[in-house]
Motif scaffolding. Structure first.
Motif, PDB file in Angstrom:
ATOM      1  N   LYS A 200      -4.303  10.592   0.597  1.00 31.99           N
ATOM      2  CA  LYS A 200      -3.507  10.057  -0.506  1.00 31.99           C
ATOM      3  C   LYS A 200      -2.570   9.013   0.050  1.00 31.99           C
ATOM      4  N   LEU A 201      -1.893   8.332  -0.848  1.00 29.08           N
ATOM      5  CA  LEU A 201      -0.878   7.353  -0.472  1.00 29.08           C
ATOM      6  C   LEU A 201       0.462   7.822  -1.007  1.00 29.08           C
ATOM      7  N   GLU A 202       1.479   7.707  -0.177  1.00 23.84           N
ATOM      8  CA  GLU A 202       2.850   8.000  -0.589  1.00 23.84           C
ATOM      9  C   GLU A 202       3.621   6.688  -0.643  1.00 23.84           C
ATOM     10  N   VAL A 203       4.364   6.501  -1.711  1.00 18.79           N
ATOM     11  CA  VAL A 203       5.118   5.255  -1.866  1.00 18.79           C
ATOM     12  C   VAL A 203       6.466   5.377  -1.204  1.00 18.79           C
TER      13      VAL A 203
ATOM     14  N   ILE B 118       0.801  -1.230   0.000  1.00 14.18           N
ATOM     15  CA  ILE B 118       0.000   0.000   0.000  1.00 14.18           C
ATOM     16  C   ILE B 118       0.834   1.281   0.000  1.00 14.18           C
ATOM     17  N   GLY B 119       1.791   1.426   0.865  1.00 15.90           N
ATOM     18  CA  GLY B 119       2.486   2.698   1.015  1.00 15.90           C
ATOM     19  C   GLY B 119       2.014   3.408   2.270  1.00 15.90           C
ATOM     20  N   LYS B 120       2.302   4.692   2.377  1.00 14.92           N
ATOM     21  CA  LYS B 120       1.975   5.469   3.574  1.00 14.92           C
ATOM     22  C   LYS B 120       0.702   6.275   3.367  1.00 14.92           C
ATOM     23  N   PHE B 121      -0.208   6.200   4.330  1.00 18.97           N
ATOM     24  CA  PHE B 121      -1.476   6.930   4.339  1.00 18.97           C
ATOM     25  C   PHE B 121      -1.238   8.344   4.877  1.00 18.97           C
ATOM     26  N   VAL B 122      -1.721   9.329   4.125  1.00 21.37           N
ATOM     27  CA  VAL B 122      -1.565  10.730   4.522  1.00 21.37           C
ATOM     28  C   VAL B 122      -2.901  11.442   4.360  1.00 21.37           C
TER      29      VAL B 122
END
Length: 153
Positions: free
Chosen positions: A150-153, A130-134
């Motif tokens: 958004k999601l940050e990879v 998934i990545g990081k939830f922001v």
């Protein structure tokens, strides 16, 4: 096993973001005792969900939402699919959002032991994808808290 006959699905979600919606929904249910998102718009670049709340979450609660969602994501949980009858599904899921013509077989998506939801969308196989939830922004109006993320990879 024979493949069950399910309702058709007219949208191809971005699996990491759609799976994150499941995690966010369960986090909101656990923290605030509210229903899963009332309205959601899930896209690759940014998404939004609306929750029915009696008051706006505090900044501390918003920080906790972000932390909890990211803890679940970083737990590398398997995302699994199972098929159960509607009656059995009703014993452990909220089926209030199912369309009237929903099939008798319900597709259940589980994010580890954190969340279970009836869903016909697309998902990752493991939360490690998934990545990081922001949280980008949020607002509160007339009992509706809208969160954009958004999601940050």
């Amino acid at each position: 096993m024979e493949t069950p006959e399910l309702n058709s699905h007219n949208k191809q979600e971005y699996p990491p973001m759609h799976t994150t919606e499941h995690i966010l929904n369960q986090t909101m249910v656990r923290m605030f005792g509210c229903p899963r998102s009332r309205n959601a718009h899930i896209e690759r670049k940014k998404s939004k969900c609306d929750y029915l709340l009696s008051e706006a979450p505090t900044e501390e609660q918003i920080t906790q939402i972000t932390s909890t969602v990211n803890e679940v994501i970083s737990s590398n949980l398997p995302v699994t699919i199972s098929f159960v009858g509607k009656e059995e599904a009703a014993s452990f899921l909220d089926l209030g959002k199912l369309p009237d013509d929903a099939s008798d077989t319900i597709r259940v998506i589980r994010v580890g032991d954190y969340d279970a939801c009836a869903c016909i969308g697309t998902h990752v196989e493991n939360t490690s994808e998934i990545g990081k939830f922001v949280i980008i922004s949020h607002d509160f109006s007339e009992g509706r808290w809208r969160v954009r993320f958004k999601l940050e990879v």
